[in-house]
Design a protein around this motif. Structure first.
Motif, short mmCIF file in Angstrom:
data_model
loop_
_atom_site.label_atom_id
_atom_site.label_comp_id
_atom_site.label_asym_id
_atom_site.label_seq_id
_atom_site.Cartn_x
_atom_site.Cartn_y
_atom_site.Cartn_z
N SER A 32 0.75 -0.89 -0.28
CA SER A 32 0.02 0.41 0.05
C SER A 32 1.34 1.58 -0.16
CB SER A 32 -0.62 0.25 1.41
OG SER A 32 -1.63 -1.10 1.39
N VAL A 33 0.43 2.06 -0.95
CA VAL A 33 1.31 3.70 -1.03
C VAL A 33 0.76 4.15 -1.33
CG1 VAL A 33 2.18 2.44 -3.70
CG2 VAL A 33 3.92 4.26 -1.96
N ARG A 34 1.12 5.88 -1.56
CA ARG A 34 0.46 6.68 -2.03
C ARG A 34 0.40 6.38 -3.42
NH1 ARG A 34 4.45 10.33 -3.76
NH2 ARG A 34 6.25 9.77 -2.98
N PRO A 35 -0.24 6.76 -4.79
CA PRO A 35 0.11 6.16 -5.61
C PRO A 35 0.43 6.26 -6.95
CG PRO A 35 -3.27 7.15 -5.18
CD PRO A 35 -1.61 7.49 -4.04
N GLY A 92 4.92 3.86 2.17
CA GLY A 92 3.77 2.65 2.33
C GLY A 92 4.45 2.17 3.16
N ALA A 93 3.73 0.70 2.73
CA ALA A 93 3.36 -0.68 4.08
C ALA A 93 3.18 -1.64 3.23
CB ALA A 93 2.59 -0.31 5.31
#
Lengths: 482, 390
Positions: free
Chosen positions: B288-291, B340-341
């Motif tokens: 999951s990360v900023r697009p 992100g993670a």
């Protein structure tokens, strides 16, 4: 009146020392301790309750919030977090031995990222302030509580605020990516971030709507959305509440999700019309405001479908806005509903329960009976799409008996909401107002479970005391100690 | 293989929890077992399954609400909704292909793992639509949170806490979900872009348009990347918006439109992570990360010899690569570097035991987390070691 716990005498006695210590942590004009300047902080949107705090502190940074909480934790001082003070449930009501931590100075917009559709803002930025910051690019922040001109995003997070448009866009919890969160021990935690759904416990979801029981939020990362091409409203007026309710069912059943679907009963229609001259039909028993979004052609198509559906329910009148101005006029009455009721009654209590929408006719009938029984007038506005009901109970605060009856009437309405399968509060929060009704919705062991989770964050129960959880029963350690 | 207890009702679940509590024996909590292989293996002699708790208990189409017992198959819920022209909003995945299982996923398992499909980017995650829960805590008590209405802020939101807690905080016995009308039409615009950065820029332009894009994915294919954006609505709206969207995204590359059946099949595949074409002995990571940082994470993974696909406008990066702890370290580090993670989503048991499968938490948060776990499951009965090493 709802009882507040006795102040800790030992803390009251140390007031000067505490004010001096806070002034060292938040230098300049960040601490308020004199009577007249404390006055604005003695109450919030639930103005029937007033209590001067020990002191007010207005930090200008997350670090200052952390320092204040660390100090209060070490000294065993209670803390009441406050945003704009617009809570209708008394969420920001002080206690005599509590320090109010006001977050209004954390009002910077730190970052706006259109490509990734988020904004990072201080807890003290107003709800409308976020939309104002991004609207030039065609974006907006979706949740729109009625108090959006004044209320702050930090308070929105703490109360999980809703609004008229959450049927489509969701409530605060559905529009957050992350928060900066300060624990009572003064630890600063980054919860979430600028991304969606990382695996692990959903701390963001638990903190949202926690009413200041778990910690203080100083910074918020919200999702921003591109606005639709346009929006337009229509009015539909009906002969009875039952028929209007059936029309709502038919609209939802047709596959259309309007962006807003608002319901007003007759007393509310009359109050709003007298106030706003919006052209509401005064002979109607129930009025729907239905708003759709899209291009002009899409709006036309959806409004035509909705008009056809409403036409099957023998409406008194149907009025489709032809222009954005006409649409605003339709909304003008609804948006002014609280002010309109304020004009015809010296005071009112704004209640906030949620019911299964099919129960609306039964619930409004019972509310009407209670209105006769308590000899108090009531007007009802209802987010019809999602079942969130706002009865406005009119009373006179200068008449103690009138206030007592209004509170009992309100409590009876909320008990009714639970009885028909709904809940005590849809968007205003429990606060102090509904605290003692929690036993209507939850079993003692369920409340004990929630209390145990609160204790995991705030073992000494210093954060926003006397809210959310009834004082009786399985008491918090801090309150039990007295 | 541990002994599986699968009671036929909630009372049976309570009895099993109380027996485990009395014996101080941990339990592996599961639904139908369709995602066995997710997270760390649980060391427990007995499994407690909710698969015997089935059936829709309440469905009110006009109130947009459905309740079902936890073991109810996802497919049964979808079929019930489809009869009334409605659907589950978050487009939850099945993942039988990913985990090589045949058991049907249960609705309780979908909630316990907070799994969402492509529509999540615009319409919210599974957890956003959990309006109510019943679960059994470690003391064997029935705890209700939320209810059966769409707006509810009464008390702490344990629905969100339990969603995505993978059975470590309580045994979910019944869930209540918000549902919506299923769209009349679905259409997808495919754009052939030169690389991931251009593809994500196209997705961002689509999601930032006023046309209500309901899914946005980027799939590397040979020497280019397909950017895919979906519209779902009434047929006339989809047709109108598709024309507009084609105009807005005109500069990103050659376009092709997929209509209903083809569009739906495409997104079903994206939902099930099929385009990644992960082979059985590869590990799968979920980042999951900023697009706009998605392409960076993807590039780092490809440098390791991994294959990628991006969903959620670029903000969900799926990686398939060899199941080594070196790859795990590199992928989690690149996710962290981009703010992100990463989560190790599928891997052989040996790797899942050797590395942290979930993003690590800051020490003060982990301390609070341990106290929250203690508050819900004081005996440490539920899924010990499942999310993190003890």
């Amino acid at each position: 009146m709802i009882a507040l716990p006795a102040p800790k005498a030992e803390i009251l006695a140390r007031r000067e020392e505490i004010v001096a210590a806070l002034s060292a942590l938040v230098p300049g004009d960040g601490v308020i301790a004199e009577g007249i300047r404390l006055k604005p902080y003695e109450t919030d949107g639930l103005a029937a309750y007033r209590q001067m705090p020990l002191a007010v502190v207005l930090p200008s940074s997350t670090e200052q919030v952390a320092a204040v909480l660390r100090y209060c934790h070490e000294q065993g001082i209670r803390v009441v977090p406050r945003g704009a003070g617009t809570s209708l449930s008394g969420g920001a009501l002080p206690l005599a031995d509590a320090v109010v931590v006001g977050l209004m100075r954390l009002n910077a917009i730190h970052e706006v990222n259109y490509a990734d559709r988020y904004a990072v803002v201080g807890a003290g930025v107003t709800n409308i302030g976020i939309t104002k910051a991004v609207e030039a690019e065609g974006f907006f922040y979706a949740p729109d509580p009625s108090s959006q001109l004044a209320c702050m995003i930090g308070g929105n997070v703490m109360m999980n605020s809703g609004g008229a448009h959450c049927l489509k866009y969701g409530v605060t919890a559905n529009n957050l990516l992350g928060v900066k969160f300060v624990t009572i021990e003064g630890e600063v935690l980054d919860i979430g971030g600028t991304y969606l759904d990382a695996a692990g416990y959903d701390w963001l979801g638990l903190i949202t709507g926690s009413e200041g029981q778990l910690g203080i939020v100083t910074e918020v990362t919200v999702r921003i959305l591109r606005s639709a091409e346009g929006a337009r409203a229509m009015l539909a007026a009906f002969n009875s509440i039952e028929i209007a309710g059936a029309a709502v069912d038919a609209i939802i059943g047709s596959g259309i999700i309007p962006v807003a679907l608002e319901f007003m009963d007759k007393p509310c229609i009359h109050a709003c019309e007298a106030f706003a001259h919006a052209g509401y039909p005064l002979d109607a028993e129930a009025l729907l405001i239905i708003e759709v979004e899209g291009s002009i052609a899409e709006q036309d198509a959806l409004l035509a479908r909705i008009k056809d559906i409403c036409a099957r329910f023998d409406p008194i009148s149907l009025k489709v806005a032809e222009t954005a101005e006409q649409s605003l006029a339709i909304w003008k009455g609804r948006k002014g509903a609280f002010g309109a009721v304020g004009r015809i009654s010296p005071d009112y209590l704004c209640m906030d329960g949620t019911i299964p929408t099919s129960e609306l006719p039964r619930v409004l009938r019972r509310i009407g009976e209670m209105s006769d029984q308590y000899e108090l007038k009531v007007a009802n506005v209802f987010h019809a799409g999602d079942g969130n009901l706002h009865p406005l109970i009119m009373f006179d605060a200068n008449d103690a008996d009138s206030f007592r009856r209004a509170e009992t009437f309100g409590a009876d309405i909320l008990k009714l909401c639970v009885e028909v399968g709904g809940c005590l509060t849809g968007e205003h929060g429990v606060g102090v107002e509904k605290r003692d009704l929690m036993t209507v919705q939850f079993q003692p062991h369920e409340l004990a479970q929630q209390r145990a989770i609160k204790s995991a964050f705030d073992p000494a129960w210093l954060l926003n005391p006397a809210k959310v959880f009834p004082l009786e029963g399985a008491l918090s350690p801090a309150l039990a100690a007295e | 293989m541990s002994t599986v207890i699968a009671p036929a009702d909630e009372a049976g679940i309570i009895a099993a929890v109380q027996a485990a509590r009395a014996a101080r024996e941990p339990l592996a909590i599961e639904g139908q077992g369709s995602k066995r292989g997710l997270l760390r293996p649980v060391q427990a002699a007995r499994s407690l399954s909710t698969r015997g708790l089935t059936g829709v208990t309440l469905y009110r189409p006009s109130e947009l609400i459905i309740s079902a017992r936890a073991g109810t198959p996802l497919a049964e819920i979808e079929a019930t909704l489809a009869e009334k022209g409605q659907h589950l909003i978050a487009e939850s995945p099945y993942l039988n292909g990913v985990f090589g299982t045949s058991a049907p996923p249960s609705i309780g398992g979908v909630v316990a793992a907070n799994l969402s499909g492509p529509r999540r980017i615009t319409w919210g995650a599974t957890r956003d639509h959990v309006m109510g829960l019943r679960f059994i805590n470690g003391a064997g008590e029935v705890i209700r949170s939320g209810g059966r209405v769409l707006k509810n802020v009464t008390g702490l939101d344990l629905c969100k806490l339990l969603s995505g807690s993978y059975g470590t905080l309580g045994v979910i016995t019944e869930v209540t979900l918000k549902v919506l009308p299923a769209p009349e039409a679905s259409a997808t615009l495919l754009i052939e872009t030169p690389d991931l950065t251009s593809a994500v820029a196209a997705l961002s332009a689509g999601l930032g348009s006023p046309y209500g894009v309901s899914a946005a994915a980027a799939l590397p294919v040979k020497d280019h990347v397909i950017a895919a954006v979906r519209l779902e609505d009434f047929a006339a709206s989809v047709a109108y918006r598709m024309e507009k969207l084609r105009g807005v995204l005109g500069n990103f590359g050659a376009q092709r439109v997929m209509e209903d059946g083809e569009s739906r099949a495409f997104w079903r595949a994206v939902r099930e992570v099929e385009p990644l074409q992960a082979v059985a002995d590869e590990a799968i990571w979920r980042v999951s990360v900023r697009p706009s940082a998605g392409p960076e994470v993807a590039a780092a993974a490809m440098a390791l010899g991994g294959r990628v696909m991006l969903d959620w406008g670029g903000g969900l990066v799926w990686v398939a690569a060899g199941p080594s702890s070196e790859n795990h370290t590199a992928i989690t580090a690149s996710a962290r570097m981009q703010g992100g993670a990463a989560m190790l989503f599928r891997a052989p048991e040996s790797l899942r035991l050797a590395v942290p499968v979930l993003p690590e938490e800051a020490a003060p948060l982990a301390k609070i987390g341990a106290r929250v776990k203690e508050a819900l499951d004081p005996g440490g009965l539920f899924n010990p070691g499942h999310m993190r090493a003890a």
